[in-house]
Design an enzyme around this catalytic site. Sequence first.
Site, mmCIF file in Angstrom:
data_model
loop_
_atom_site.group_PDB
_atom_site.id
_atom_site.type_symbol
_atom_site.label_atom_id
_atom_site.label_comp_id
_atom_site.label_asym_id
_atom_site.label_seq_id
_atom_site.Cartn_x
_atom_site.Cartn_y
_atom_site.Cartn_z
ATOM 1 N N GLU A 127 -0.545 -9.457 -0.899
ATOM 2 C CA GLU A 127 -1.964 -9.625 -0.504
ATOM 3 C C GLU A 127 -2.606 -9.827 -1.890
ATOM 4 O O GLU A 127 -3.675 -10.311 -1.971
ATOM 5 C CB GLU A 127 -2.432 -8.378 0.440
ATOM 6 N N GLU A 154 4.378 -5.103 7.219
ATOM 7 C CA GLU A 154 3.595 -3.772 7.824
ATOM 8 C C GLU A 154 3.926 -3.756 9.301
ATOM 9 O O GLU A 154 3.979 -2.582 9.757
ATOM 10 C CB GLU A 154 2.089 -4.220 7.762
ATOM 11 N N ALA A 206 0.765 -1.183 -0.103
ATOM 12 C CA ALA A 206 -0.090 -0.085 -0.061
ATOM 13 C C ALA A 206 1.001 1.235 -0.055
ATOM 14 O O ALA A 206 1.902 1.193 0.459
ATOM 15 C CB ALA A 206 -1.066 -0.022 1.453
ATOM 16 N N GLY A 210 0.410 -4.971 0.928
ATOM 17 C CA GLY A 210 -0.589 -5.184 -0.212
ATOM 18 C C GLY A 210 -0.311 -5.648 -1.382
ATOM 19 O O GLY A 210 -1.190 -6.407 -2.108
HETATM 20 N N1 CAA Z 1 4.391 3.073 -0.753
HETATM 21 C C1 CAA Z 1 4.995 4.382 -1.135
HETATM 22 N N2 CAA Z 1 6.188 4.641 -1.792
HETATM 23 C C2 CAA Z 1 6.914 3.522 -1.808
HETATM 24 C C3 CAA Z 1 6.339 2.127 -1.221
HETATM 25 C C4 CAA Z 1 5.514 1.969 -0.679
HETATM 26 N N3 CAA Z 1 4.933 1.046 -0.162
HETATM 27 N N4 CAA Z 1 7.512 1.227 -1.549
HETATM 28 C C5 CAA Z 1 8.422 1.907 -2.223
HETATM 29 N N5 CAA Z 1 8.044 3.254 -2.377
HETATM 30 C C6 CAA Z 1 8.933 4.397 -3.190
HETATM 31 C C7 CAA Z 1 10.100 4.811 -2.265
HETATM 32 O O1 CAA Z 1 9.664 5.788 -1.294
HETATM 33 C C8 CAA Z 1 10.921 5.444 -3.340
HETATM 34 O O2 CAA Z 1 10.293 6.744 -3.723
HETATM 35 P P1 CAA Z 1 11.479 7.988 -3.586
HETATM 36 O O3 CAA Z 1 12.519 7.559 -4.384
HETATM 37 O O4 CAA Z 1 10.505 9.304 -4.253
HETATM 38 O O5 CAA Z 1 11.761 7.842 -2.060
HETATM 39 C C9 CAA Z 1 10.766 4.518 -4.436
HETATM 40 O O6 CAA Z 1 9.476 3.959 -4.384
HETATM 41 C C10 CAA Z 1 11.897 3.166 -4.562
HETATM 42 O O7 CAA Z 1 11.863 2.844 -3.394
HETATM 43 P P2 CAA Z 1 13.338 2.562 -2.548
HETATM 44 O O8 CAA Z 1 14.331 3.607 -2.754
HETATM 45 O O9 CAA Z 1 12.955 2.285 -0.990
HETATM 46 O O10 CAA Z 1 13.821 1.192 -3.245
HETATM 47 P P3 CAA Z 1 14.677 0.120 -2.643
HETATM 48 O O11 CAA Z 1 15.206 -0.586 -3.826
HETATM 49 O O12 CAA Z 1 15.851 0.814 -1.766
HETATM 50 O O13 CAA Z 1 13.813 -0.704 -1.643
HETATM 51 C C11 CAA Z 1 11.871 -1.818 -0.801
HETATM 52 C C12 CAA Z 1 12.711 -1.462 -1.934
HETATM 53 C C13 CAA Z 1 12.560 -2.964 0.070
HETATM 54 C C14 CAA Z 1 10.421 -2.624 -1.477
HETATM 55 C C15 CAA Z 1 11.359 -0.578 -0.242
HETATM 56 O O14 CAA Z 1 10.979 0.301 -1.109
HETATM 57 C C16 CAA Z 1 10.650 -0.761 0.919
HETATM 58 O O15 CAA Z 1 10.794 -1.268 2.012
HETATM 59 N N6 CAA Z 1 9.052 -0.483 0.719
HETATM 60 C C17 CAA Z 1 8.035 -0.629 1.687
HETATM 61 C C18 CAA Z 1 7.446 -1.955 1.654
HETATM 62 C C19 CAA Z 1 6.585 -1.975 2.861
HETATM 63 O O16 CAA Z 1 6.609 -1.830 3.968
HETATM 64 N N7 CAA Z 1 5.052 -2.303 2.456
HETATM 65 C C20 CAA Z 1 4.041 -2.523 3.242
HETATM 66 C C21 CAA Z 1 3.175 -1.164 2.936
HETATM 67 S S1 CAA Z 1 1.870 -1.084 4.292
HETATM 68 C C22 CAA Z 1 0.637 -2.147 3.407
HETATM 69 O O17 CAA Z 1 0.849 -2.841 2.526
HETATM 70 C C23 CAA Z 1 -0.594 -2.344 4.036
HETATM 71 C C24 CAA Z 1 -1.550 -3.496 3.555
HETATM 72 O O18 CAA Z 1 -1.354 -4.188 3.918
HETATM 73 C C25 CAA Z 1 -2.498 -2.914 2.891
#
Ligand code: CAA
Length: 258
Positions: free
Chosen positions: A112, A132, A65, A109
């Site tokens: 999911e 999460e 998400a 998400g």
């Molecule tokens: N939401 C918004 N933006 C996201 C994102 C997310 N879930 N995941 C990645 N991005 C964005 C980053 O902010 C970044 O944007 P900026 O350059 O503008 O900062 C861009 O995508 C590239 O990401 P990274 O620089 O972080 O890339 P990376 O290769 O270093 O890392 C990753 C990749 C490990 C996937 C890391 O991005 C990450 O941990 N992302 C979040 C994963 C996460 O926590 N997901 C769960 C979300 S909550 C949820 O999903 C609730 C639910 O159950 C419905």
Amino acid sequence: MAFETIIVEIEDHVALVKLNRPDALNALNQQLLGELMQALEEADANDKVRCILLTGSEKAFAAGADIKEMSSMSFVDVNASNLFAAFGDGIQRIRKPVIAAVSGYALGGGCELAMACDFIIASDTAKFGQPEINLGVIAGMGGSQRLTRAVGKSKSMDMNLTGRFMDAEEAERAGLVSRVVPAKKMMEEAMGAALKIVEKSLITARTAKEAVNRSFESTLTEGLLFERRVFHALFATEDQKEGMAAFMEKRQAQFRDK
Ligand code: CAA
């Protein structure tokens, strides 16, 4: 309406739906989920479509998400918008087969969403996770429920409590994905699976999907009864006659969805 966050192409009776927010690793914001639901409903209603194939980019199926969109929301906002519920309920109503082709990150998400599809074909670069907990929340679109049903309590607890990622090999061993293929071959393999489904009777394919899904919602006795009833019902179709006649005549069946 033209979509901004997804790309939809229909070819050979397959609707290929590609998540397209590359700068955010296909993070699922409300616009994307709205457009995706609309595309899935349109494909389900389109007579030219017999199977739906959902994919992302090489680097990310979807990284979850959209955290930036959610970060400032209050309990009242989330509760009022019923965040993710409309999509979660909607995807369950899609009757045509939906395959997820997952390369790279399928987190939160994203994992999911893949699990809400009928089955997952993964590239060897795929990484699944429910991280999460690192954000101070828990899975909000089925990750505590579908992952547990797919891989069992111990591994699901591990994923949901530690937030660690599972690679494609572990995901296949655990039963989360149906096949793992080299990244370069993934779309070919997934399209191949979709084309196999396209050849079948759509009535039968929908019924098979319904019967398998019933197993998640019922006791074994109830599920077997449901299966028996829909198995019998298929003998009322022309496609059953055609399928069995084609076998006996040693030719390819020509299903007409009747
Ligand atoms: N939401 C918004 N933006 C996201 C994102 C997310 N879930 N995941 C990645 N991005 C964005 C980053 O902010 C970044 O944007 P900026 O350059 O503008 O900062 C861009 O995508 C590239 O990401 P990274 O620089 O972080 O890339 P990376 O290769 O270093 O890392 C990753 C990749 C490990 C996937 C890391 O991005 C990450 O941990 N992302 C979040 C994963 C996460 O926590 N997901 C769960 C979300 S909550 C949820 O999903 C609730 C639910 O159950 C419905």
